[in-house]
Design a protein around this motif. Structure first.
Motif, PDB file in Angstrom:
ATOM      1  N   ASN B   7       0.720  -1.118  -0.211  1.00  0.00           N
ATOM      2  CA  ASN B   7      -0.111  -0.044  -0.091  1.00  0.00           C
ATOM      3  C   ASN B   7       0.941   1.164  -0.117  1.00  0.00           C
ATOM      4  O   ASN B   7       0.474   2.451  -0.929  1.00  0.00           O
ATOM      5  CB  ASN B   7      -0.473   0.278   1.114  1.00  0.00           C
ATOM      6  CG  ASN B   7      -2.018  -1.017   1.308  1.00  0.00           C
ATOM      7  OD1 ASN B   7      -3.004  -1.323   0.258  1.00  0.00           O
ATOM      8  ND2 ASN B   7      -2.766  -1.379   2.387  1.00  0.00           N
ATOM      9  N   ARG B   8       1.918   0.972   0.851  1.00  0.00           N
ATOM     10  CA  ARG B   8       2.983   2.382   0.721  1.00  0.00           C
ATOM     11  C   ARG B   8       3.413   2.465  -0.693  1.00  0.00           C
ATOM     12  O   ARG B   8       3.635   3.639  -0.791  1.00  0.00           O
ATOM     13  CB  ARG B   8       3.834   1.818   1.966  1.00  0.00           C
ATOM     14  CG  ARG B   8       4.970   3.350   1.426  1.00  0.00           C
ATOM     15  CD  ARG B   8       5.659   3.022   3.574  1.00  0.00           C
ATOM     16  NE  ARG B   8       6.283   2.052   3.023  1.00  0.00           N
ATOM     17  CZ  ARG B   8       7.114   1.627   4.099  1.00  0.00           C
ATOM     18  NH1 ARG B   8       7.025   1.969   5.144  1.00  0.00           N
ATOM     19  NH2 ARG B   8       8.246   0.177   3.749  1.00  0.00           N
ATOM     20  N   LEU B  59     -12.263  -2.539  -7.879  1.00  0.00           N
ATOM     21  CA  LEU B  59     -12.618  -2.990  -8.938  1.00  0.00           C
ATOM     22  C   LEU B  59     -11.097  -3.766  -8.750  1.00  0.00           C
ATOM     23  O   LEU B  59     -11.864  -5.023  -8.724  1.00  0.00           O
ATOM     24  CB  LEU B  59     -11.941  -1.880  -9.933  1.00  0.00           C
ATOM     25  CG  LEU B  59     -13.645  -2.121 -10.621  1.00  0.00           C
ATOM     26  CD1 LEU B  59     -12.994  -0.823 -12.473  1.00  0.00           C
ATOM     27  CD2 LEU B  59     -14.383  -3.580 -11.330  1.00  0.00           C
ATOM     28  N   ASN B  60     -10.039  -3.558  -8.778  1.00  0.00           N
ATOM     29  CA  ASN B  60      -9.245  -4.138  -8.397  1.00  0.00           C
ATOM     30  C   ASN B  60      -8.997  -5.500  -7.188  1.00  0.00           C
ATOM     31  O   ASN B  60      -8.334  -7.087  -7.101  1.00  0.00           O
ATOM     32  CB  ASN B  60      -7.241  -3.360  -8.375  1.00  0.00           C
ATOM     33  CG  ASN B  60      -7.108  -2.929  -9.132  1.00  0.00           C
ATOM     34  OD1 ASN B  60      -7.637  -2.973 -10.262  1.00  0.00           O
ATOM     35  ND2 ASN B  60      -5.776  -2.656  -9.402  1.00  0.00           N
ATOM     36  N   ASN B  61      -9.314  -4.776  -5.955  1.00  0.00           N
ATOM     37  CA  ASN B  61      -9.185  -5.910  -4.723  1.00  0.00           C
ATOM     38  C   ASN B  61     -10.948  -7.307  -4.716  1.00  0.00           C
ATOM     39  O   ASN B  61     -10.347  -8.005  -4.718  1.00  0.00           O
ATOM     40  CB  ASN B  61     -10.086  -4.854  -3.912  1.00  0.00           C
ATOM     41  CG  ASN B  61      -8.500  -4.689  -2.636  1.00  0.00           C
ATOM     42  OD1 ASN B  61      -7.600  -6.002  -2.843  1.00  0.00           O
ATOM     43  ND2 ASN B  61      -8.794  -3.680  -2.719  1.00  0.00           N
ATOM     44  N   MET B  62     -11.760  -6.206  -5.876  1.00  0.00           N
ATOM     45  CA  MET B  62     -12.328  -7.706  -6.145  1.00  0.00           C
ATOM     46  C   MET B  62     -11.962  -8.737  -6.769  1.00  0.00           C
ATOM     47  O   MET B  62     -12.940  -9.822  -7.248  1.00  0.00           O
ATOM     48  CB  MET B  62     -13.437  -6.896  -7.352  1.00  0.00           C
ATOM     49  CG  MET B  62     -14.082  -6.103  -6.006  1.00  0.00           C
ATOM     50  SD  MET B  62     -15.727  -5.030  -6.999  1.00  0.00           S
ATOM     51  CE  MET B  62     -17.466  -5.768  -7.998  1.00  0.00           C
ATOM     52  N   ALA B 207      -2.535  -7.985   0.304  1.00  0.00           N
ATOM     53  CA  ALA B 207      -2.023  -6.967   1.569  1.00  0.00           C
ATOM     54  C   ALA B 207      -2.345  -5.628   1.398  1.00  0.00           C
ATOM     55  O   ALA B 207      -2.255  -4.525   1.934  1.00  0.00           O
ATOM     56  CB  ALA B 207      -0.266  -7.225   1.375  1.00  0.00           C
ATOM     57  N   ASN B 208      -3.599  -5.798   0.061  1.00  0.00           N
ATOM     58  CA  ASN B 208      -3.908  -4.099  -0.439  1.00  0.00           C
ATOM     59  C   ASN B 208      -5.364  -4.124  -0.029  1.00  0.00           C
ATOM     60  O   ASN B 208      -6.404  -3.425  -0.889  1.00  0.00           O
ATOM     61  CB  ASN B 208      -4.256  -3.901  -2.059  1.00  0.00           C
ATOM     62  CG  ASN B 208      -2.602  -4.442  -2.425  1.00  0.00           C
ATOM     63  OD1 ASN B 208      -2.146  -6.191  -3.138  1.00  0.00           O
ATOM     64  ND2 ASN B 208      -1.447  -2.518  -2.518  1.00  0.00           N
ATOM     65  N   LYS B 209      -5.337  -4.915   1.008  1.00  0.00           N
ATOM     66  CA  LYS B 209      -6.815  -4.666   1.569  1.00  0.00           C
ATOM     67  C   LYS B 209      -7.753  -3.736   2.660  1.00  0.00           C
ATOM     68  O   LYS B 209      -8.977  -2.927   1.251  1.00  0.00           O
ATOM     69  CB  LYS B 209      -7.116  -5.523   2.787  1.00  0.00           C
ATOM     70  CG  LYS B 209      -8.351  -6.526   2.438  1.00  0.00           C
ATOM     71  CD  LYS B 209      -8.516  -7.280   3.459  1.00  0.00           C
ATOM     72  CE  LYS B 209      -9.901  -7.409   3.859  1.00  0.00           C
ATOM     73  NZ  LYS B 209      -9.913  -8.873   5.128  1.00  0.00           N
ATOM     74  N   SER B 212      -8.391   1.176  -0.701  1.00  0.00           N
ATOM     75  CA  SER B 212      -9.631   2.158  -1.155  1.00  0.00           C
ATOM     76  C   SER B 212      -9.643   3.762  -0.249  1.00  0.00           C
ATOM     77  O   SER B 212      -9.303   4.847  -0.741  1.00  0.00           O
ATOM     78  CB  SER B 212     -10.752   1.777  -0.935  1.00  0.00           C
ATOM     79  OG  SER B 212     -10.982   0.631  -1.986  1.00  0.00           O
ATOM     80  N   LYS B 213      -9.663   2.789   0.992  1.00  0.00           N
ATOM     81  CA  LYS B 213      -9.188   4.077   2.210  1.00  0.00           C
ATOM     82  C   LYS B 213      -7.642   4.910   1.434  1.00  0.00           C
ATOM     83  O   LYS B 213      -7.842   6.421   2.015  1.00  0.00           O
ATOM     84  CB  LYS B 213      -8.769   3.328   3.053  1.00  0.00           C
ATOM     85  CG  LYS B 213      -9.455   4.538   4.189  1.00  0.00           C
ATOM     86  CD  LYS B 213      -9.772   3.138   5.839  1.00  0.00           C
ATOM     87  CE  LYS B 213     -10.072   4.270   6.968  1.00  0.00           C
ATOM     88  NZ  LYS B 213      -9.933   2.765   7.692  1.00  0.00           N
ATOM     89  N   ILE B 214      -7.555   4.564   1.649  1.00  0.00           N
ATOM     90  CA  ILE B 214      -5.210   4.971   1.418  1.00  0.00           C
ATOM     91  C   ILE B 214      -5.442   6.034   0.100  1.00  0.00           C
ATOM     92  O   ILE B 214      -4.693   6.981   0.096  1.00  0.00           O
ATOM     93  CB  ILE B 214      -4.527   3.961   1.893  1.00  0.00           C
ATOM     94  CG1 ILE B 214      -3.844   3.071   3.067  1.00  0.00           C
ATOM     95  CG2 ILE B 214      -2.904   4.194   1.408  1.00  0.00           C
ATOM     96  CD1 ILE B 214      -3.294   2.262   3.073  1.00  0.00           C
ATOM     97  N   ALA B 215      -6.130   5.424  -1.014  1.00  0.00           N
ATOM     98  CA  ALA B 215      -5.840   5.645  -2.428  1.00  0.00           C
ATOM     99  C   ALA B 215      -6.464   7.118  -2.143  1.00  0.00           C
ATOM    100  O   ALA B 215      -5.983   8.424  -2.388  1.00  0.00           O
ATOM    101  CB  ALA B 215      -6.471   4.859  -3.018  1.00  0.00           C
ATOM    102  N   PHE B 216      -7.805   7.279  -1.219  1.00  0.00           N
ATOM    103  CA  PHE B 216      -8.403   7.836  -1.255  1.00  0.00           C
ATOM    104  C   PHE B 216      -7.576   9.276  -0.113  1.00  0.00           C
ATOM    105  O   PHE B 216      -8.486  10.550  -0.590  1.00  0.00           O
ATOM    106  CB  PHE B 216     -10.070   8.194  -0.376  1.00  0.00           C
ATOM    107  CG  PHE B 216     -11.140   9.452  -0.128  1.00  0.00           C
ATOM    108  CD1 PHE B 216     -11.925   9.299  -1.105  1.00  0.00           C
ATOM    109  CD2 PHE B 216     -10.568   9.553   1.072  1.00  0.00           C
ATOM    110  CE1 PHE B 216     -12.569  10.408  -1.107  1.00  0.00           C
ATOM    111  CE2 PHE B 216     -11.431  10.989   0.708  1.00  0.00           C
ATOM    112  CZ  PHE B 216     -12.410  11.731   0.216  1.00  0.00           C
TER     113      PHE B 216
END
Lengths: 381, 366
Positions: B7-8, B59-62, B207-209, B212-216
């Motif tokens: 995520n970082r 979408l990527n996480n789905m 690991a990218n769960k 979404s929050k981080i991207a926002f």
């Protein structure tokens, strides 16, 4: 990893290293040693008899003394032309090496040049990548050639001297200046009333002699240093000036430091007014008579009152000079008004509206003796 | 090699991709439109693109461990999937040309005035191609390092600007007469905020769960970063100077007084260029990843060489077009909106509907 694979990888790495060096060194192929360039430290302009006179000061760092130590020597080249471009072209024709403008410390212009070419030259400066952008721009009423020759005889560099003068006086809180980029911003605005530092010769020395009033890109007046105290208090960041206050047959020397400055603009019924609130800290340094001064509470109150009166008079004189004598807002109160009433400001002709404005100054002084001295009722042995 | 990012790393990919060229010309663009009130449209558009980033990451996480080309086949079928991939390929190629020409312009005016542009192009494209060949994971690792130094350096310069600049140049913070230009300002902000679509070439993992929050929040931070740059430039140059200068931010840095450093602009450009390089690297990588998926039978290094050649030829053409960057900026808004908002939203809605239909068929609760 297979042997063939490893070999190919090594070859690839070698090629990449060579490529990388090519990229890094590509900036060096046309590099020139600093000695092969003429380092300009100041540029100056005058306008006489329909001609622009372009003075350029160079620092010749290649000269060496007998002992092998380098000694700074400064040259001046004069070029003339009908236009700025022509003058510059003539300058280039007189120089045997390329001129390096990234070392320029100051731009000096005479009033006659400023009245005709200030905006054009500032725009030329802004558009030229080669110039150092942090230069100081000053006005002079003196002969430029005389300034350069007098200082060069003393091995002084004009560009560095001007920069040093302005910086040291600003640091001491006795002067204020404008960066050239800020000057360009001002002259580009719809309304441009500003003060520019003015230099001149005093007893064969270069000095800051005051401020030139710039109204709509023309020099319309001059305010000498002796009359500029209120301007310093209004514009400088850490203004600190010294006053002599006469009280009870003693002339007290008092250092006055600006503590707080607040300018508030008002706009009611199409009438513009400003409140300038100033708070000062003052320190009694010494008097011109023998101690004791008996400087206790009562004397303090009286001296404070006199000092406040002196300051108020100075501020009113400065405001009157701006409103009536020069008819120009070089106090730059337009910024305060624009911030508070942006829409009204956009729709008005500030030059004429400013002249109708009412300006009120409220000030207070907190006077004390300097910490290390006791000027109270002490016995003399 | 497994393609994955943390995520970082994703934060720095978004950060460097979005801020690529914007830092240099954004102050001018905003000074011309929203003036001193620029921070308002910036916050607005960062929230909008933040929402778009949420959709892309969701979408990527789905469809974890897969990229757009793989899972779009499942959502809209192979034909539309190929069309979407082709669209993104062309889109990234044109963005790449715009960025390379911007980079060549900055390098030429500030560092290499006598170097022929085609030489810079050649070396640049070779370098970007080599990095793109290494794959997204290595690119992401590099971004983590260069992103931090770029961020720290830019914020440091902005602090110096705020300390040395004139506060009244940015006041009043809101001028009612600027409001009517907010729409135009937001339109001009589309390109500086375009770039989140590169996330489509990154396969997400478990690991990218929280991506979404981080991207926002990353998009919100980028908005604040842009505001810092704009306000700093205004404080140093003033509004009229900023409007007059195409590379206002760099010109403002030249005036900044920094302790010890005389040429602040050169000092900054060393790290500032990282952002330009990074933007180009990620675009080249995105084109490579897409092409590798579309032409799975061709070896990766061949694809990289072909893409490099295409970039080189397109850039040579671009150089001969007068005011290419201005032209691009005026026409690219719609493609950017389509790539970063429209397609992701359409795919997201289609995926959700499909999932609901599948659940219904299986008799599972929605």
């Amino acid at each position: 990893m297979k042997k063939g694979c490893l070999l190919r990888f090594k070859v690839f790495l070698a090629v990449m290293t060579v490529l990388q060096f090519c990229v890094i060194l590509s900036g060096c192929f046309d590099s020139k040693d600093i000695n092969e360039k003429l380092i300009a430290t100041a540029i100056a302009f005058d306008y006489k008899d329909g001609e622009i006179i372009y003075y350029t000061e160079f620092a010749d760092i290649s000269k060496e003394t007998n002992k092998g130590q380098s000694s700074a020597k400064y040259n001046m080249v004069i070029a003339r032309g009908k236009t700025l471009h022509e003058a510059r072209q003539n300058l280039d024709m007189q120089t045997d090496k390329p001129v390096f403008f990234s070392g320029v410390r100051a731009l000096i212009v005479t009033e006659s040049f400023a009245n005709r070419y200030l905006v054009e030259y500032l725009y030329r400066f802004r558009a030229d990548e080669n110039y150092r952008k942090k230069i100081q721009t000053v006005i002079t009423m003196d002969d430029l050639e005389k300034i350069f020759t007098t200082l060069h005889e003393k091995q002084h560099n004009v560009g560095f001297m001007i920069e040093g003068l302005i910086e040291s006086q600003e640091e001491a809180g006795q002067y204020f200046s404008r960066t050239t980029m800020r000057l360009i911003e001002n002259v580009s605005s719809r309304y441009a009333g500003i003060l520019m530092p003015c230099i001149g010769m005093q007893e064969k020395e270069l000095a800051l002699v005051g401020y030139s009033v710039v109204d709509n890109n023309k020099i319309t007046g001059f305010i000498p240093v002796k009359d500029s105290n209120p301007l310093v208090f209004l514009k400088a960041d850490k203004a600190k000036l010294v006053y002599t206050v006469p009280y009870d047959s003693i002339n007290f020397t008092i250092e006055v430091e600006l503590k707080k400055r607040k300018v508030t603009a008002f706009y009611k019924n199409d009438e513009i007014s400003f409140n300038i609130d100033l708070t000062f800290d003052a320190e009694l340094l010494y008097g011109d008579q023998k101690t004791p001064y008996y400087f206790e509470d009562a004397a303090n109150k009286d001296v404070t009152k006199i000092l406040e009166g002196m300051l108020l008079n100075e501020f009113y004189d400065a405001i009157v000079q701006s409103l009536i004598e020069y008819k120009c807002d070089y106090l730059q109160l337009d910024d305060e008004f624009r911030i508070r009433y942006p829409e009204a400001f956009e729709n008005m002709d500030w030059k004429s509206e400013f002249l109708k404005s009412v300006i009120t100054v409220n000030l207070s002084v907190d006077l004390d003796t300097v910490y290390m001295m006791d000027y109270g009722a002490v016995d003399v042995k | 090699m497994t393609n994955r990012v943390t995520n970082r790393q994703m934060v720095f990919i978004i950060f460097l991709t979005l801020t690529t060229y914007s830092t240099i010309d954004l102050p001018k663009i905003m000074a011309e439109t929203a003036g001193r009130s620029s921070w308002i449209p910036i916050i607005g558009i960062s929230v909008l693109f933040g929402a778009a980033a949420v959709i892309v990451t969701k979408l990527n996480n789905m469809h974890q461990k897969r990229v757009l080309f793989d899972y779009s086949q499942e959502i809209v079928g192979r034909f539309f999937s190929c069309l979407i991939a082709l669209y993104y390929l062309v889109y990234f190629l044109s963005i790449g040309v715009y960025l390379i020409l911007g980079l060549v312009g900055v390098l030429q005016s500030n560092f290499l005035p006598n170097t022929p542009p085609f030489v810079i192009l050649l070396f640049g494209i070779t370098l970007f191609g080599y990095v793109a060949y290494k794959g997204i994971t290595n690119v992401a690792r590099g971004f983590e390092i260069s992103g931090i130094s770029f961020l720290v350096m830019t914020v440091f310069v902005c602090i110096l600007m705020a300390a040395g600049g004139m506060h009244y140049n940015i006041l009043p913070l809101y001028n009612a007469s600027d409001t009517k230009k907010f729409g135009e300002a937001m339109m001009k902000l589309i390109i500086p905020f375009g770039g989140i679509e590169v996330l489509f070439v990154i396969p997400f993992t478990i690991a990218n769960k929280k991506a979404s929050k981080i991207a926002f929040f990353t998009l919100l931070l980028i908005g604040i970063f842009y505001i810092l740059i704009i306000e700093g430039t205004y404080m140093i140059l003033g509004l009229n100077n900023t409007i007059a200068l195409n590379d206002a931010f760099i010109e403002a840095i030249k005036v900044v007084e920094a302790p010890v450093i005389e040429r602040t602009d050169i000092f900054y450009l060393v790290t500032g260029l990282m952002s330009l390089f990074a933007g180009m690297i990620i675009v080249f990588t995105a084109v490579t990843e897409l092409a590798c998926k579309m032409f799975a039978k061709i070896k990766r290094h061949i694809i990289v060489m072909i893409i490099g050649a295409v970039f080189f030829i397109l850039c040579l053409f671009g150089q001969n077009i007068k005011d290419f960057n201005e032209l691009f900026a005026s026409y690219a808004k719609i493609p950017v909106l389509v790539s970063s908002i429209l397609i992701p939203s359409a795919l997201f809605i289609a995926a959700k509907l499909k999932k609901r239909a599948q659940n219904k068929q299986k008799g599972m609760p929605e």
